[in-house]
Design a protein around this motif. Structure first.
Motif, PDB file in Angstrom:
ATOM      1  N   THR A 267       4.181  20.185  -0.580  1.00  0.00           N
ATOM      2  CA  THR A 267       3.756  20.238   0.827  1.00  0.00           C
ATOM      3  C   THR A 267       4.159  18.999   1.615  1.00  0.00           C
ATOM      4  OG1 THR A 267       1.605  19.204   0.447  1.00  0.00           O
ATOM      5  CG2 THR A 267       1.755  21.633   0.182  1.00  0.00           C
ATOM      6  N   ARG A 268       4.463  17.905   0.907  1.00  0.00           N
ATOM      7  CA  ARG A 268       4.782  16.608   1.520  1.00  0.00           C
ATOM      8  C   ARG A 268       3.610  16.047   2.325  1.00  0.00           C
ATOM      9  NH1 ARG A 268       8.760  17.050  -1.686  1.00  0.00           N
ATOM     10  NH2 ARG A 268      10.887  16.680  -1.025  1.00  0.00           N
ATOM     11  N   ARG A 269       2.405  16.464   1.972  1.00  0.00           N
ATOM     12  CA  ARG A 269       1.192  15.980   2.625  1.00  0.00           C
ATOM     13  C   ARG A 269       0.457  15.019   1.678  1.00  0.00           C
ATOM     14  NH1 ARG A 269      -0.459  18.346   7.158  1.00  0.00           N
ATOM     15  NH2 ARG A 269      -2.653  18.001   6.666  1.00  0.00           N
ATOM     16  N   PRO A 270      -0.301  14.072   2.260  1.00  0.00           N
ATOM     17  CA  PRO A 270      -1.068  13.158   1.406  1.00  0.00           C
ATOM     18  C   PRO A 270      -1.971  13.935   0.453  1.00  0.00           C
ATOM     19  CG  PRO A 270      -1.104  12.398   3.659  1.00  0.00           C
ATOM     20  CD  PRO A 270      -0.477  13.779   3.674  1.00  0.00           C
ATOM     21  N   ARG A 271      -2.110  13.393  -0.734  1.00  0.00           N
ATOM     22  CA  ARG A 271      -2.936  14.034  -1.758  1.00  0.00           C
ATOM     23  C   ARG A 271      -3.854  12.989  -2.379  1.00  0.00           C
ATOM     24  NH1 ARG A 271      -0.668  17.853  -6.554  1.00  0.00           N
ATOM     25  NH2 ARG A 271      -2.615  18.067  -7.684  1.00  0.00           N
TER      26      ARG A 271
ATOM     27  N   SER B  20       0.859  -1.169   0.000  1.00  0.00           N
ATOM     28  CA  SER B  20       0.000   0.000   0.000  1.00  0.00           C
ATOM     29  C   SER B  20       0.901   1.226   0.000  1.00  0.00           C
ATOM     30  CB  SER B  20      -0.883  -0.020   1.255  1.00  0.00           C
ATOM     31  OG  SER B  20      -1.676   1.147   1.308  1.00  0.00           O
ATOM     32  N   TRP B  21       0.551   2.202  -0.845  1.00  0.00           N
ATOM     33  CA  TRP B  21       1.364   3.406  -1.014  1.00  0.00           C
ATOM     34  C   TRP B  21       0.480   4.636  -0.872  1.00  0.00           C
ATOM     35  CZ3 TRP B  21       6.620   3.190  -2.740  1.00  0.00           C
ATOM     36  CH2 TRP B  21       7.096   1.884  -2.908  1.00  0.00           C
ATOM     37  N   CYS B  22       1.066   5.725  -0.407  1.00  0.00           N
ATOM     38  CA  CYS B  22       0.349   6.974  -0.256  1.00  0.00           C
ATOM     39  C   CYS B  22       0.875   7.979  -1.283  1.00  0.00           C
ATOM     40  CB  CYS B  22       0.552   7.536   1.150  1.00  0.00           C
ATOM     41  SG  CYS B  22      -0.348   9.069   1.462  1.00  0.00           S
ATOM     42  N   CYS B  23      -0.040   8.619  -1.984  1.00  0.00           N
ATOM     43  CA  CYS B  23       0.305   9.684  -2.915  1.00  0.00           C
ATOM     44  C   CYS B  23       0.534  10.956  -2.083  1.00  0.00           C
ATOM     45  CB  CYS B  23      -0.838   9.890  -3.904  1.00  0.00           C
ATOM     46  SG  CYS B  23      -0.507  11.144  -5.145  1.00  0.00           S
ATOM     47  N   VAL B  24       1.671  11.623  -2.327  1.00  0.00           N
ATOM     48  CA  VAL B  24       2.071  12.782  -1.539  1.00  0.00           C
ATOM     49  C   VAL B  24       2.348  13.954  -2.467  1.00  0.00           C
ATOM     50  CG1 VAL B  24       3.838  13.662   0.054  1.00  0.00           C
ATOM     51  CG2 VAL B  24       3.051  11.295   0.246  1.00  0.00           C
TER      52      VAL B  24
END
Length: 134
Positions: free
Chosen positions: A117-121, A109-113
């Motif tokens: 901002t280096r925040r989840p998108r 599982s991967w998070c798009c960032v």
């Protein structure tokens, strides 16, 4: 929104002497490096260059099943398939094959960032279609 399809990205793996542990086979930790490399290369291969500049991917979870060991001179290929998206997350299956043999499988599982901002998108539909056309 979850979109499903099964395009597969093929990524050749080169086993180096440094990958081999004291038992004479590829060290388990090396597979995590290979998954990272294969999924990122899949993104670089499939996505528009402008998306690559504004989005990054961070691994959240890996579940690895080791079936048979790999050795220094083995010819190995990683086959990466996107299996779904939801919010800012994308899931992938990475299968490591030696010829016709499945040697290891990884569900991740991967998070798009956001690159700035280096925040989840949230994964936009056009980006989801990069991995999951149809």
């Amino acid at each position: 929104m979850t979109i499903k399809a099964t395009p597969t990205f093929r990524h050749p793996i080169t086993i180096s002497p440094i990958d081999i542990d004291e038992m004479g086979h590829v060290n388990n930790a090396v597979y995590l490096q290979w998954v990272q490399e294969a999924v990122v290369r899949y993104w670089q291969h499939a996505s528009p260059i402008e998306a690559q500049g504004r989005l990054l991917w961070v691994a959240l979870k890996h579940e690895i099943t080791y079936r048979v060991p790999l050795f220094l001179n083995d010819k190995v290929e990683a086959l990466v398939t996107a299996t779904g998206t939801r919010g800012s997350r994308a899931s992938f299956a990475t299968m490591f094959r030696r010829g016709d043999d499945l040697v290891t499988e990884v569900r991740s599982s991967w998070c798009c960032v956001d690159a700035t901002t280096r925040r989840p998108r949230r994964i936009a539909d056009d980006i989801a279609r990069v991995f999951l056309p149809g």
